[in-house]
Design an enzyme around this catalytic site. Sequence first.
Site, mmCIF file in Angstrom:
data_model
loop_
_atom_site.group_PDB
_atom_site.id
_atom_site.type_symbol
_atom_site.label_atom_id
_atom_site.label_comp_id
_atom_site.label_asym_id
_atom_site.label_seq_id
_atom_site.Cartn_x
_atom_site.Cartn_y
_atom_site.Cartn_z
ATOM 1 N N GLY A 184 40.786 -76.644 22.709
ATOM 2 C CA GLY A 184 39.480 -76.185 22.260
ATOM 3 C C GLY A 184 39.532 -74.764 21.747
ATOM 4 O O GLY A 184 40.015 -74.484 20.647
ATOM 5 N N GLY A 187 36.193 -74.860 28.354
ATOM 6 C CA GLY A 187 35.688 -73.549 27.983
ATOM 7 C C GLY A 187 35.365 -72.639 29.148
ATOM 8 O O GLY A 187 34.829 -71.541 28.945
ATOM 9 N N GLU A 222 39.385 -84.907 29.542
ATOM 10 C CA GLU A 222 38.818 -83.555 29.518
ATOM 11 C C GLU A 222 37.792 -83.438 30.649
ATOM 12 O O GLU A 222 36.628 -83.811 30.468
ATOM 13 C CB GLU A 222 38.174 -83.244 28.164
ATOM 14 C CG GLU A 222 37.302 -84.355 27.595
ATOM 15 C CD GLU A 222 36.363 -83.845 26.510
ATOM 16 O OE1 GLU A 222 36.607 -82.774 25.944
ATOM 17 O OE2 GLU A 222 35.356 -84.521 26.271
ATOM 18 N N SER A 279 40.440 -76.055 28.855
ATOM 19 C CA SER A 279 40.982 -74.705 29.071
ATOM 20 C C SER A 279 42.505 -74.668 28.967
ATOM 21 O O SER A 279 43.183 -73.977 29.730
ATOM 22 C CB SER A 279 40.514 -74.137 30.417
ATOM 23 O OG SER A 279 39.119 -73.921 30.418
ATOM 24 N N HIS A 315 33.475 -87.081 22.829
ATOM 25 C CA HIS A 315 33.624 -85.740 23.402
ATOM 26 C C HIS A 315 32.489 -85.489 24.383
ATOM 27 O O HIS A 315 31.363 -85.941 24.192
ATOM 28 C CB HIS A 315 33.628 -84.688 22.290
ATOM 29 C CG HIS A 315 34.058 -83.330 22.759
ATOM 30 N ND1 HIS A 315 33.223 -82.480 23.431
ATOM 31 C CD2 HIS A 315 35.256 -82.690 22.662
ATOM 32 C CE1 HIS A 315 33.862 -81.365 23.720
ATOM 33 N NE2 HIS A 315 35.104 -81.469 23.271
#
EC number: 5.3.1.1
Length: 234
Positions: free
Chosen positions: A212, A152, A146, A191, A75
């Site tokens: 997320g 986010g 990602e 997002s 991640h």
Amino acid sequence: MLNEARAMDRAAGRFPKVQVAVAPPATLLWRTREAVELIGVGGQDCHAKDSGAFTGDISATMLKDAGADFTITGHSERRTLHGETDADVKAKSESALAAGLSVILCVGETEAERDAGRAVDVVSGQLEGSCPTVDGAAEKLSIAYEPVWAIGTGRVPSIDDVAAMHAAIRERLVAIYGAAGAEVRILYGGSVKADNAAELLAVPEVGGALVGGASLTAESFLAIVGAAASLNAD
């Protein structure tokens, strides 16, 4: 968290064609596994070693013992905040596979790397350095793209950018694994929300979503699951 997981589990029965899973904090993994029946449960990370003097770390075997089906590796927050290299991510992924877990391996570029026109090169390099190469790895591996700058933030790449990156990832997976690379699931993360999920999931080579913030409540998460189900409807 447990109540949200139970609500997701109950609702999963309405969407039999969609594979649903959650990755709770390690302290709640066992209780989550006990609380649900229809959805997968996984870890957010694991250590590369099965045992040793690594106080505070959690091995893949520990995750398996706690009821995990899979773990996330690589991640962006682990790469950035913990300084994990591609070699670290590969070692963790191979440890997870050896423990009988599936792996969701994350890759993605920063905003500066995208602005410099290096996004595909960066992600391709991460795949080359991070993907596990043990026998049968491709069968239990998913890749999550990602873009770091979209996590986010509410910002999402254009549909064309997502399509181009997922096509590049597929090409690299085939180069790494041969024919088996054509079957590796590629998720999009960054997002993902109820109002953009259907459009993102409809992009070629997007085989699911790594969600997320929108996964923190059953209502918002299940709206995304519903969007996936609508695309799979006969």
